[in-house]
Design a protein around this motif. Structure first.
Motif, PDB file in Angstrom:
ATOM      1  N   GLN A   1      16.441  13.479  -4.937  1.00 44.76           N
ATOM      2  CA  GLN A   1      16.747  12.104  -4.544  1.00 44.76           C
ATOM      3  C   GLN A   1      16.247  11.864  -3.108  1.00 44.76           C
ATOM      4  OE1 GLN A   1      20.826  11.103  -5.723  1.00 44.76           O
ATOM      5  NE2 GLN A   1      21.016   9.954  -3.817  1.00 44.76           N
TER       6      GLN A   1
ATOM      7  N   ILE B   1      24.873  16.059   9.797  1.00 41.08           N
ATOM      8  CA  ILE B   1      26.190  15.772   9.203  1.00 41.08           C
ATOM      9  C   ILE B   1      25.994  14.735   8.112  1.00 41.08           C
ATOM     10  CG2 ILE B   1      28.593  15.234   9.684  1.00 41.08           C
ATOM     11  CD1 ILE B   1      27.989  15.482  12.656  1.00 41.08           C
TER      12      ILE B   1
ATOM     13  N   TYR C   1      39.059   8.696  12.272  1.00 47.35           N
ATOM     14  CA  TYR C   1      38.688   8.349  10.897  1.00 47.35           C
ATOM     15  C   TYR C   1      39.965   8.144  10.063  1.00 47.35           C
ATOM     16  CZ  TYR C   1      34.185  10.272  12.471  1.00 47.35           C
ATOM     17  OH  TYR C   1      33.033  10.542  13.175  1.00 47.35           O
TER      18      TYR C   1
ATOM     19  N   LEU D   1      21.417   9.556   7.098  1.00 43.70           N
ATOM     20  CA  LEU D   1      20.928   8.623   6.061  1.00 43.70           C
ATOM     21  C   LEU D   1      21.091   7.179   6.540  1.00 43.70           C
ATOM     22  CD1 LEU D   1      22.677  10.179   2.894  1.00 43.70           C
ATOM     23  CD2 LEU D   1      20.421  10.730   3.844  1.00 43.70           C
TER      24      LEU D   1
ATOM     25  N   VAL E   1      29.882  11.977   2.840  1.00 42.41           N
ATOM     26  CA  VAL E   1      29.954  11.898   1.369  1.00 42.41           C
ATOM     27  C   VAL E   1      31.298  11.326   0.938  1.00 42.41           C
ATOM     28  CG1 VAL E   1      28.357  13.790   0.867  1.00 42.41           C
ATOM     29  CG2 VAL E   1      30.769  14.275   1.274  1.00 42.41           C
TER      30      VAL E   1
ATOM     31  N   TRP F   1      33.927  10.595   7.767  1.00 40.28           N
ATOM     32  CA  TRP F   1      34.345   9.276   8.276  1.00 40.28           C
ATOM     33  C   TRP F   1      34.816   8.392   7.111  1.00 40.28           C
ATOM     34  CZ3 TRP F   1      30.401   5.400  10.939  1.00 40.28           C
ATOM     35  CH2 TRP F   1      31.087   4.222  11.296  1.00 40.28           C
TER      36      TRP F   1
ATOM     37  N   ASP G   1      32.801  18.085   9.498  1.00 41.98           N
ATOM     38  CA  ASP G   1      33.028  17.310  10.719  1.00 41.98           C
ATOM     39  C   ASP G   1      34.047  16.205  10.427  1.00 41.98           C
ATOM     40  OD1 ASP G   1      32.064  16.404  13.519  1.00 41.98           O
ATOM     41  OD2 ASP G   1      31.937  14.568  12.317  1.00 41.98           O
TER      42      ASP G   1
ATOM     43  N   GLY H   1      23.854   5.659   4.601  1.00 37.25           N
ATOM     44  CA  GLY H   1      23.557   5.498   3.169  1.00 37.25           C
ATOM     45  C   GLY H   1      22.289   4.724   2.890  1.00 37.25           C
TER      46      GLY H   1
ATOM     47  N   ASN I   1      27.830  11.529  21.652  1.00 36.65           N
ATOM     48  CA  ASN I   1      27.401  10.260  22.257  1.00 36.65           C
ATOM     49  C   ASN I   1      27.275  10.346  23.780  1.00 36.65           C
ATOM     50  OD1 ASN I   1      27.423   8.705  19.709  1.00 36.65           O
ATOM     51  ND2 ASN I   1      29.624   9.066  19.764  1.00 36.65           N
TER      52      ASN I   1
ATOM     53  N   GLU J   1      24.035  16.008  -5.432  1.00 38.05           N
ATOM     54  CA  GLU J   1      22.701  15.398  -5.418  1.00 38.05           C
ATOM     55  C   GLU J   1      21.908  15.751  -4.155  1.00 38.05           C
ATOM     56  OE1 GLU J   1      23.685  11.383  -8.050  1.00 38.05           O
ATOM     57  OE2 GLU J   1      23.877  11.325  -5.884  1.00 38.05           O
ATOM     58  N   LEU J   2      22.620  15.856  -3.027  1.00 36.55           N
ATOM     59  CA  LEU J   2      21.894  16.059  -1.762  1.00 36.55           C
ATOM     60  C   LEU J   2      21.944  17.500  -1.245  1.00 36.55           C
ATOM     61  CD1 LEU J   2      22.568  12.688   0.092  1.00 36.55           C
ATOM     62  CD2 LEU J   2      20.777  13.283  -1.533  1.00 36.55           C
TER      63      LEU J   2
ATOM     64  N   GLY K   1      30.352  15.277   6.485  1.00 34.63           N
ATOM     65  CA  GLY K   1      30.960  14.272   7.353  1.00 34.63           C
ATOM     66  C   GLY K   1      32.062  13.534   6.609  1.00 34.63           C
TER      67      GLY K   1
ATOM     68  N   SER L   1      19.689   6.922   1.329  1.00 34.34           N
ATOM     69  CA  SER L   1      20.191   7.852   0.309  1.00 34.34           C
ATOM     70  C   SER L   1      19.313   7.874  -0.937  1.00 34.34           C
ATOM     71  CB  SER L   1      21.611   7.458  -0.105  1.00 34.34           C
ATOM     72  OG  SER L   1      21.578   6.188  -0.765  1.00 34.34           O
TER      73      SER L   1
ATOM     74  N   MET M   1      20.450   2.864  -2.234  1.00 36.30           N
ATOM     75  CA  MET M   1      20.799   1.586  -1.604  1.00 36.30           C
ATOM     76  C   MET M   1      19.848   0.492  -2.082  1.00 36.30           C
ATOM     77  SD  MET M   1      23.207   0.373   0.063  1.00 36.30           S
ATOM     78  CE  MET M   1      24.079   1.753   0.807  1.00 36.30           C
TER      79      MET M   1
ATOM     80  N   TRP N   1      35.079   1.995   5.443  1.00 35.56           N
ATOM     81  CA  TRP N   1      34.016   1.982   4.440  1.00 35.56           C
ATOM     82  C   TRP N   1      34.541   1.481   3.092  1.00 35.56           C
ATOM     83  CZ3 TRP N   1      29.119   4.922   4.877  1.00 35.56           C
ATOM     84  CH2 TRP N   1      28.917   5.463   6.146  1.00 35.56           C
TER      85      TRP N   1
HETATM   86  N1  LIG Z   1      30.282  11.113  16.607  1.00 35.91           N
HETATM   87  C1  LIG Z   1      30.197   9.869  16.191  1.00 35.91           C
HETATM   88  O1  LIG Z   1      30.341   8.889  16.944  1.00 35.91           O
HETATM   89  C2  LIG Z   1      29.894   9.626  14.736  1.00 35.91           C
HETATM   90  C3  LIG Z   1      29.493   8.353  14.292  1.00 35.91           C
HETATM   91  C4  LIG Z   1      29.167   8.193  12.941  1.00 35.91           C
HETATM   92  C5  LIG Z   1      29.274   9.289  12.082  1.00 35.91           C
HETATM   93  N2  LIG Z   1      29.712  10.502  12.531  1.00 35.91           N
HETATM   94  C6  LIG Z   1      29.859  11.680  11.622  1.00 35.91           C
HETATM   95  O2  LIG Z   1      28.669  11.835  10.867  1.00 35.91           O
HETATM   96  C7  LIG Z   1      28.971  11.742   9.479  1.00 35.91           C
HETATM   97  C8  LIG Z   1      27.782  11.192   8.721  1.00 35.91           C
HETATM   98  O3  LIG Z   1      27.452   9.899   9.146  1.00 35.91           O
HETATM   99  P1  LIG Z   1      27.752   8.610   8.260  1.00 35.91           P
HETATM  100  O4  LIG Z   1      28.843   8.929   7.295  1.00 35.91           O
HETATM  101  O5  LIG Z   1      27.908   7.495   9.214  1.00 35.91           O
HETATM  102  O6  LIG Z   1      26.387   8.319   7.532  1.00 35.91           O
HETATM  103  P2  LIG Z   1      25.350   9.044   6.555  1.00 35.91           P
HETATM  104  O7  LIG Z   1      25.643  10.487   6.423  1.00 35.91           O
HETATM  105  O8  LIG Z   1      24.040   8.637   7.044  1.00 35.91           O
HETATM  106  O9  LIG Z   1      25.640   8.292   5.175  1.00 35.91           O
HETATM  107  C9  LIG Z   1      26.806   8.569   4.467  1.00 35.91           C
HETATM  108  C10 LIG Z   1      26.962   7.638   3.288  1.00 35.91           C
HETATM  109  O10 LIG Z   1      25.825   7.709   2.427  1.00 35.91           O
HETATM  110  C11 LIG Z   1      26.241   7.498   1.086  1.00 35.91           C
HETATM  111  N3  LIG Z   1      25.804   8.691   0.299  1.00 35.91           N
HETATM  112  C12 LIG Z   1      26.016   9.986   0.571  1.00 35.91           C
HETATM  113  N4  LIG Z   1      25.497  10.776  -0.398  1.00 35.91           N
HETATM  114  C13 LIG Z   1      24.941   9.956  -1.303  1.00 35.91           C
HETATM  115  C14 LIG Z   1      24.281  10.167  -2.530  1.00 35.91           C
HETATM  116  N5  LIG Z   1      24.084  11.387  -3.028  1.00 35.91           N
HETATM  117  N6  LIG Z   1      23.835   9.080  -3.197  1.00 35.91           N
HETATM  118  C15 LIG Z   1      24.022   7.829  -2.703  1.00 35.91           C
HETATM  119  N7  LIG Z   1      24.677   7.565  -1.552  1.00 35.91           N
HETATM  120  C16 LIG Z   1      25.135   8.627  -0.857  1.00 35.91           C
HETATM  121  C17 LIG Z   1      27.759   7.383   1.090  1.00 35.91           C
HETATM  122  O11 LIG Z   1      28.166   6.008   1.181  1.00 35.91           O
HETATM  123  P3  LIG Z   1      28.285   5.017  -0.076  1.00 35.91           P
HETATM  124  O12 LIG Z   1      28.427   5.846  -1.297  1.00 35.91           O
HETATM  125  O13 LIG Z   1      29.466   4.197   0.231  1.00 35.91           O
HETATM  126  O14 LIG Z   1      27.018   4.208  -0.004  1.00 35.91           O
HETATM  127  C18 LIG Z   1      28.118   8.065   2.407  1.00 35.91           C
HETATM  128  O15 LIG Z   1      29.347   7.661   2.935  1.00 35.91           O
HETATM  129  C19 LIG Z   1      30.270  10.926   9.424  1.00 35.91           C
HETATM  130  O16 LIG Z   1      30.958  11.048   8.210  1.00 35.91           O
HETATM  131  C20 LIG Z   1      30.986  11.513  10.612  1.00 35.91           C
HETATM  132  O17 LIG Z   1      31.538  12.772  10.299  1.00 35.91           O
HETATM  133  C21 LIG Z   1      29.989  10.679  13.847  1.00 35.91           C
END
Ligand SMILES: NC(=O)c1ccc[n+]([C@@H]2O[C@H](COP(=O)([O-])OP(=O)(O)OC[C@H]3O[C@@H](n4cnc5c(N)ncnc54)[C@H](OP(=O)(O)O)[C@@H]3O)[C@@H](O)[C@H]2O)c1
Length: 314
Positions: free
Chosen positions: A263, A282, A61, A209, A285, A21, A56, A212, A159, A293-294, A19, A215, A218, A32
């Motif tokens: 992790q 998705i 974004y 996550l 990162v 974003w 994605d 995050g 959505n 890590e993931l 992902g 993750s 946090m 972010w």
């Molecule tokens: N369709 C929609 O309306 C919609 C809405 C939201 C998201 N999305 C899509 O879904 C994707 C994923 O969702 P998301 O980015 O909101 O949230 P997520 O995948 O739940 O969390 C991503 C965040 O977790 C942290 N992270 C990732 N790997 C890590 C690791 N190994 N260790 C520690 N922290 C880690 C990073 O932020 P930090 O390092 O800053 O903490 C990262 O930006 C988006 O990027 C986007 O492509 C779509």
């Protein structure tokens, strides 16, 4: 690497996709905090090296920035990942993002995304948000036309409610839905997931996550130190009374994943993937280390006892 068909398409996808974003940086309406493009490109390259086969993104974004970075990252790659992007959030000279599902903007968005990504066709093109609701049919009809023209391989939604999906399916098949889903946000389990299973619509869950929070990295201190421009500072899940419960859940995932040398996020991703009907998760990162890590989540699955232990937390 195990792959699975996305809905009724012939896209065979890995259980984790990347992902982008946060990779959009500071230009979007929801940011972010600062992001280094070289880190973003390294993250995408690491993901492809480790076998992750889809990315994605969305024009919203960083108002085109995420798509441009993805385009730069995949240039010259011998093994190109599938590129999934979206439409319906547009901006003008005032740079304010608005919803539009009008046929003319949909067509223009397709050209703009192809250009920014530097590709001849979009592998999957999704309606980002179903707003304004009465225009869903207009947008979906135009997307189906663009698919016939070869600019788009498959079309999907994000959505959407079951009722909105039903309306779109009366015009053309839906390859996939992109809804939110994590151990903290479970509402799709009631109606949306069963509907997608019944209709053979692929499901790509976002924020697995919970941005995050699950993750494994946090902490209260980290949240206090997030940049002022990071939207998570104002999100209810990152504040009490929800925060303590969310961090306790992260702790449970950390304990289970730790037993396997992973992790917490690996177990949090496995938790969303346990569910029949979820085709892929998705993972957002920001750098190559986070991907590394993931990435074990590509194969890691939770056992019965572990799922029961997590269920006690709800
Ligand atoms: N369709 C929609 O309306 C919609 C809405 C939201 C998201 N999305 C899509 O879904 C994707 C994923 O969702 P998301 O980015 O909101 O949230 P997520 O995948 O739940 O969390 C991503 C965040 O977790 C942290 N992270 C990732 N790997 C890590 C690791 N190994 N260790 C520690 N922290 C880690 C990073 O932020 P930090 O390092 O800053 O903490 C990262 O930006 C988006 O990027 C986007 O492509 C779509």
């Amino acid at each position: 690497m195990l792959t699975c068909p996305l809905g009724q398409s012939n896209l065979n996808i890995t259980s984790i996709g990347i992902g982008t974003w946060a990779i959009g940086g500071m230009e979007g309406n929801w940011n972010w905090g600062p992001q280094d493009d070289q880190d973003s490109i390294a993250a995408i390259h690491k993901a492809v090296d480790l076998g992750i086969n889809w990315i994605d993104t969305a024009p919203a974004y960083g108002k085109g920035h995420s798509e441009k970075v993805v385009g730069r990252a995949i240039q010259g790659l011998s093994k190109k990942p599938y590129i999934f992007t979206k439409n319906s959030l547009v901006w003008g000279k005032d740079k304010v993002i608005r919803n539009s599902l009008k046929a003319a903007t949909i067509r223009k968005e397709c050209e703009d995304s192809l250009k920014r990504l530097g590709v001849e066709a979009l592998d999957l093109w999704q309606i980002h948000w179903p707003n304004p609701d009465p225009d869903i049919e207009e947008a979906w009809t135009e997307m189906a036309t663009l698919q016939k023209e070869g600019k788009v391989r498959y079309i999907g939604v994000s959505n959407f409610s079951p009722a909105q999906m039903k309306r779109a399916m009366a015009i053309a098949p839906i390859t996939s839905l992109q809804p939110p889903y994590s151990a903290i946000r479970r509402d799709i389990e009631t109606d949306i997931l069963p509907y997608c299973v019944k209709e053979k619509i692929g499901v790509l869950v976002y924020s697995p996550l919970q941005a995050g929070l699950l993750s494994g990295k946090m902490t209260i201190q980290r949240i206090q130190e997030l940049p002022e421009t990071d939207w998570r500072r104002k999100d209810a899940n990152f504040q009490e009374p929800k925060l303590s419960k969310n961090l306790a859940l992260q702790e449970t995932f950390a304990k289970i994943a730790g037993n396997h040398g992973h992790q917490a996020g690996v177990a949090a991703l496995a938790w969303v993937l346990r569910r029949a009907g979820v085709t892929g998760a998705i993972l957002g990162v920001r750098n190559a280390k986070q991907v590394e890590e993931l990435a074990p989540a590509l194969d890691f699955r939770l056992g019965k006892n572990e799922l029961e232990e997590i269920a006690k937390r709800f």
